[in-house]
Design a protein around this motif. Sequence first.
Motif, PDB file in Angstrom:
ATOM      1  N   LEU A 188       0.834  -1.206   0.000  1.00  0.00           N
ATOM      2  CA  LEU A 188       0.000   0.000   0.000  1.00  0.00           C
ATOM      3  C   LEU A 188       0.865   1.251   0.000  1.00  0.00           C
ATOM      4  CD1 LEU A 188      -2.786   1.401   0.283  1.00  0.00           C
ATOM      5  CD2 LEU A 188      -2.524   1.165   2.772  1.00  0.00           C
ATOM      6  N   ALA A 189       1.937   1.242   0.776  1.00  0.00           N
ATOM      7  CA  ALA A 189       2.815   2.410   0.858  1.00  0.00           C
ATOM      8  C   ALA A 189       3.415   2.739  -0.504  1.00  0.00           C
ATOM      9  CB  ALA A 189       3.930   2.151   1.878  1.00  0.00           C
ATOM     10  N   LEU A 190       3.807   1.717  -1.257  1.00  0.00           N
ATOM     11  CA  LEU A 190       4.372   1.950  -2.593  1.00  0.00           C
ATOM     12  C   LEU A 190       3.334   2.567  -3.521  1.00  0.00           C
ATOM     13  CD1 LEU A 190       6.671   1.622  -4.629  1.00  0.00           C
ATOM     14  CD2 LEU A 190       5.851  -0.700  -5.080  1.00  0.00           C
ATOM     15  N   VAL A 191       2.116   2.043  -3.495  1.00  0.00           N
ATOM     16  CA  VAL A 191       1.043   2.564  -4.351  1.00  0.00           C
ATOM     17  C   VAL A 191       0.748   4.021  -4.015  1.00  0.00           C
ATOM     18  CG1 VAL A 191      -1.407   2.359  -4.903  1.00  0.00           C
ATOM     19  CG2 VAL A 191      -0.001   0.307  -4.744  1.00  0.00           C
ATOM     20  N   VAL A 192       0.602   4.323  -2.733  1.00  0.00           N
ATOM     21  CA  VAL A 192       0.266   5.686  -2.314  1.00  0.00           C
ATOM     22  C   VAL A 192       1.408   6.638  -2.642  1.00  0.00           C
ATOM     23  CG1 VAL A 192      -0.277   7.155  -0.338  1.00  0.00           C
ATOM     24  CG2 VAL A 192      -1.321   4.901  -0.521  1.00  0.00           C
ATOM     25  N   SER A 193       2.639   6.196  -2.449  1.00  0.00           N
ATOM     26  CA  SER A 193       3.796   7.046  -2.730  1.00  0.00           C
ATOM     27  C   SER A 193       3.845   7.444  -4.202  1.00  0.00           C
ATOM     28  CB  SER A 193       5.081   6.311  -2.337  1.00  0.00           C
ATOM     29  OG  SER A 193       6.209   7.134  -2.511  1.00  0.00           O
ATOM     30  N   VAL A 194       3.657   6.477  -5.095  1.00  0.00           N
ATOM     31  CA  VAL A 194       3.655   6.782  -6.530  1.00  0.00           C
ATOM     32  C   VAL A 194       2.491   7.706  -6.881  1.00  0.00           C
ATOM     33  CG1 VAL A 194       3.388   5.789  -8.841  1.00  0.00           C
ATOM     34  CG2 VAL A 194       4.842   4.651  -7.160  1.00  0.00           C
ATOM     35  N   THR A 195       1.329   7.473  -6.273  1.00  0.00           N
ATOM     36  CA  THR A 195       0.157   8.320  -6.528  1.00  0.00           C
ATOM     37  C   THR A 195       0.417   9.771  -6.140  1.00  0.00           C
ATOM     38  OG1 THR A 195      -1.310   6.429  -6.138  1.00  0.00           O
ATOM     39  CG2 THR A 195      -2.298   8.628  -6.048  1.00  0.00           C
ATOM     40  N   ILE A 196       1.048   9.966  -5.000  1.00  0.00           N
ATOM     41  CA  ILE A 196       1.367  11.321  -4.537  1.00  0.00           C
ATOM     42  C   ILE A 196       2.320  11.999  -5.516  1.00  0.00           C
ATOM     43  CG2 ILE A 196       2.516  12.651  -2.718  1.00  0.00           C
ATOM     44  CD1 ILE A 196       1.583  10.422  -0.774  1.00  0.00           C
ATOM     45  N   GLU A 197       3.300  11.262  -5.979  1.00  0.00           N
ATOM     46  CA  GLU A 197       4.285  11.833  -6.910  1.00  0.00           C
ATOM     47  C   GLU A 197       3.645  12.179  -8.251  1.00  0.00           C
ATOM     48  OE1 GLU A 197       7.936   9.250  -4.901  1.00  0.00           O
ATOM     49  OE2 GLU A 197       7.086   8.676  -6.834  1.00  0.00           O
ATOM     50  N   ILE A 198       2.687  11.386  -8.681  1.00  0.00           N
ATOM     51  CA  ILE A 198       1.973  11.715  -9.913  1.00  0.00           C
ATOM     52  C   ILE A 198       1.121  12.958  -9.716  1.00  0.00           C
ATOM     53  CG2 ILE A 198       0.114  10.938 -11.451  1.00  0.00           C
ATOM     54  CD1 ILE A 198       1.177   8.118 -11.176  1.00  0.00           C
ATOM     55  N   ALA A 199       0.461  13.048  -8.560  1.00  0.00           N
ATOM     56  CA  ALA A 199      -0.499  14.125  -8.326  1.00  0.00           C
ATOM     57  C   ALA A 199       0.168  15.471  -8.089  1.00  0.00           C
ATOM     58  CB  ALA A 199      -1.407  13.773  -7.148  1.00  0.00           C
ATOM     59  N   VAL A 200       1.236  15.484  -7.250  1.00  0.00           N
ATOM     60  CA  VAL A 200       1.724  16.801  -6.853  1.00  0.00           C
ATOM     61  C   VAL A 200       3.206  16.855  -6.494  1.00  0.00           C
ATOM     62  CG1 VAL A 200       1.137  16.470  -4.403  1.00  0.00           C
ATOM     63  CG2 VAL A 200       1.162  18.777  -5.351  1.00  0.00           C
ATOM     64  N   ASN A 201       3.821  15.759  -6.065  1.00  0.00           N
ATOM     65  CA  ASN A 201       5.179  15.821  -5.536  1.00  0.00           C
ATOM     66  C   ASN A 201       6.210  15.570  -6.638  1.00  0.00           C
ATOM     67  OD1 ASN A 201       6.848  16.313  -3.350  1.00  0.00           O
ATOM     68  ND2 ASN A 201       7.001  14.164  -2.758  1.00  0.00           N
ATOM     69  N   PRO A 202       7.031  16.553  -6.969  1.00  0.00           N
ATOM     70  CA  PRO A 202       7.947  16.423  -8.123  1.00  0.00           C
ATOM     71  C   PRO A 202       9.201  15.618  -7.812  1.00  0.00           C
ATOM     72  CG  PRO A 202       8.213  18.575  -7.119  1.00  0.00           C
ATOM     73  CD  PRO A 202       7.121  17.883  -6.351  1.00  0.00           C
ATOM     74  N   GLY A 204      10.663  11.122  -7.720  1.00  0.00           N
ATOM     75  CA  GLY A 204      10.367   9.705  -7.748  1.00  0.00           C
ATOM     76  C   GLY A 204       9.772   9.203  -9.052  1.00  0.00           C
ATOM     77  N   LEU A 205       9.298   7.956  -9.013  1.00  0.00           N
ATOM     78  CA  LEU A 205       8.789   7.290 -10.207  1.00  0.00           C
ATOM     79  C   LEU A 205       7.506   7.926 -10.723  1.00  0.00           C
ATOM     80  CD1 LEU A 205       9.458   3.598  -9.119  1.00  0.00           C
ATOM     81  CD2 LEU A 205      10.648   4.864 -10.912  1.00  0.00           C
ATOM     82  N   GLY A 206       6.659   8.400  -9.816  1.00  0.00           N
ATOM     83  CA  GLY A 206       5.434   9.057 -10.258  1.00  0.00           C
ATOM     84  C   GLY A 206       5.725  10.307 -11.064  1.00  0.00           C
ATOM     85  N   TYR A 207       6.717  11.069 -10.638  1.00  0.00           N
ATOM     86  CA  TYR A 207       7.092  12.286 -11.370  1.00  0.00           C
ATOM     87  C   TYR A 207       7.711  11.937 -12.720  1.00  0.00           C
ATOM     88  CZ  TYR A 207       9.200  16.841 -12.307  1.00  0.00           C
ATOM     89  OH  TYR A 207       9.559  18.039 -12.874  1.00  0.00           O
ATOM     90  N   GLU A 208       8.431  10.818 -12.787  1.00  0.00           N
ATOM     91  CA  GLU A 208       8.992  10.380 -14.065  1.00  0.00           C
ATOM     92  C   GLU A 208       7.868  10.073 -15.059  1.00  0.00           C
ATOM     93  OE1 GLU A 208      12.082  10.250 -15.173  1.00  0.00           O
ATOM     94  OE2 GLU A 208      12.845  11.078 -13.290  1.00  0.00           O
ATOM     95  N   ILE A 209       6.780   9.490 -14.578  1.00  0.00           N
ATOM     96  CA  ILE A 209       5.630   9.210 -15.448  1.00  0.00           C
ATOM     97  C   ILE A 209       5.056  10.507 -16.000  1.00  0.00           C
ATOM     98  CG2 ILE A 209       3.249   8.354 -15.481  1.00  0.00           C
ATOM     99  CD1 ILE A 209       4.118   6.243 -13.453  1.00  0.00           C
ATOM    100  N   MET A 210       4.875  11.502 -15.135  1.00  0.00           N
ATOM    101  CA  MET A 210       4.316  12.774 -15.572  1.00  0.00           C
ATOM    102  C   MET A 210       5.253  13.493 -16.535  1.00  0.00           C
ATOM    103  SD  MET A 210       1.424  12.764 -14.239  1.00  0.00           S
ATOM    104  CE  MET A 210       0.944  14.426 -14.702  1.00  0.00           C
ATOM    105  N   THR A 211       6.558  13.435 -16.279  1.00  0.00           N
ATOM    106  CA  THR A 211       7.541  14.055 -17.174  1.00  0.00           C
ATOM    107  C   THR A 211       7.509  13.409 -18.557  1.00  0.00           C
ATOM    108  OG1 THR A 211       8.977  14.564 -15.283  1.00  0.00           O
ATOM    109  CG2 THR A 211       9.977  14.605 -17.474  1.00  0.00           C
ATOM    110  N   ALA A 212       7.414  12.080 -18.582  1.00  0.00           N
ATOM    111  CA  ALA A 212       7.356  11.367 -19.856  1.00  0.00           C
ATOM    112  C   ALA A 212       6.078  11.707 -20.618  1.00  0.00           C
ATOM    113  CB  ALA A 212       7.441   9.863 -19.613  1.00  0.00           C
ATOM    114  N   ARG A 213       4.985  11.845 -19.906  1.00  0.00           N
ATOM    115  CA  ARG A 213       3.728  12.192 -20.576  1.00  0.00           C
ATOM    116  C   ARG A 213       3.799  13.570 -21.199  1.00  0.00           C
ATOM    117  NH1 ARG A 213      -1.549  14.050 -17.436  1.00  0.00           N
ATOM    118  NH2 ARG A 213      -0.196  15.887 -17.467  1.00  0.00           N
ATOM    119  N   GLU A 214       4.347  14.541 -20.447  1.00  0.00           N
ATOM    120  CA  GLU A 214       4.437  15.905 -20.955  1.00  0.00           C
ATOM    121  C   GLU A 214       5.430  16.007 -22.113  1.00  0.00           C
ATOM    122  OE1 GLU A 214       5.452  18.123 -17.515  1.00  0.00           O
ATOM    123  OE2 GLU A 214       3.456  17.905 -16.581  1.00  0.00           O
TER     124      GLU A 214
END
Length: 258
Positions: A188-202, A204-214
């Motif tokens: 659960l911690a891994l899922v929530v951490s990636v979600t936070i990085e996608i949503a707002v925190n620049p 980690g892996l979530g931010y890499e996803i957003m950077t690749a999309r943009e």
Amino acid sequence: MSRLSRVNWQGLALPAALLLTLELWLRLSGLRSESLAPPSQVFVTLLENLANGRLPAATLKTLTGAFGGLLLGGIPGLLLGIAFALFPALDRAMEVTIEALRPIPSVALLPVALMVFGFGYGMEFAIVGKSCFFMMLILTRSAVRGVEPRLREVARVLRLSGPALVGKIILPAILPRLFVAFRLAASLALVVSVTIEIAVNPQGLGYEIMTAREALRPDLMLACFIWIGLVGLALNAGLLLAQNRLFGRAGRAGEGMA
């Protein structure tokens, strides 16, 4: 063991067929998409970004946020879960508060956490910690309530103090189930951490996803998705192996709590 291996190989057959079909469709149709890329290209991009250190660096940041939040929320959840199970009056007094706060989605607290902690690990620790706190509390309370009543009778006969009861009777009895709770909370911690990085925190892996999309890089975006899945798979497999090595059949019996 061989039977398990056969099942795993059979489970790979469908994903492999789907990937092959997608590869052929994208290559033969000549379709250019901002959200899809041939699996072969995704695989090459994944290897490139592992080799240049980009994905490992992002993974370290995500795992730091995930496990920092897990410790921050999991330890208080563990302690309160034991206390609520041992003191029914305290459990009843806190029931309304716990049940009112528990359903609030962690992501819904992002604006508050952002104002309090700003960007970075502080916000990520707080949101991940909230999620893990309630999971550990509920599962720990359930585990303690499932302790064999005769063990508590032995503690009363021996006139053990509260801390001695917890240390010598309760914790040894619930350790296999606690490890299962920890394994679930880690996922659960891994899922929530990636979600936070996608949503707002620049970070980690979530931010890499957003950077690749943009950047209109579907190959990199999908490579990040695959890598997150592999990290989660490796994390769960490692914890499951440790669970089986430490507790054997008792650890597998603890799966019934989930």
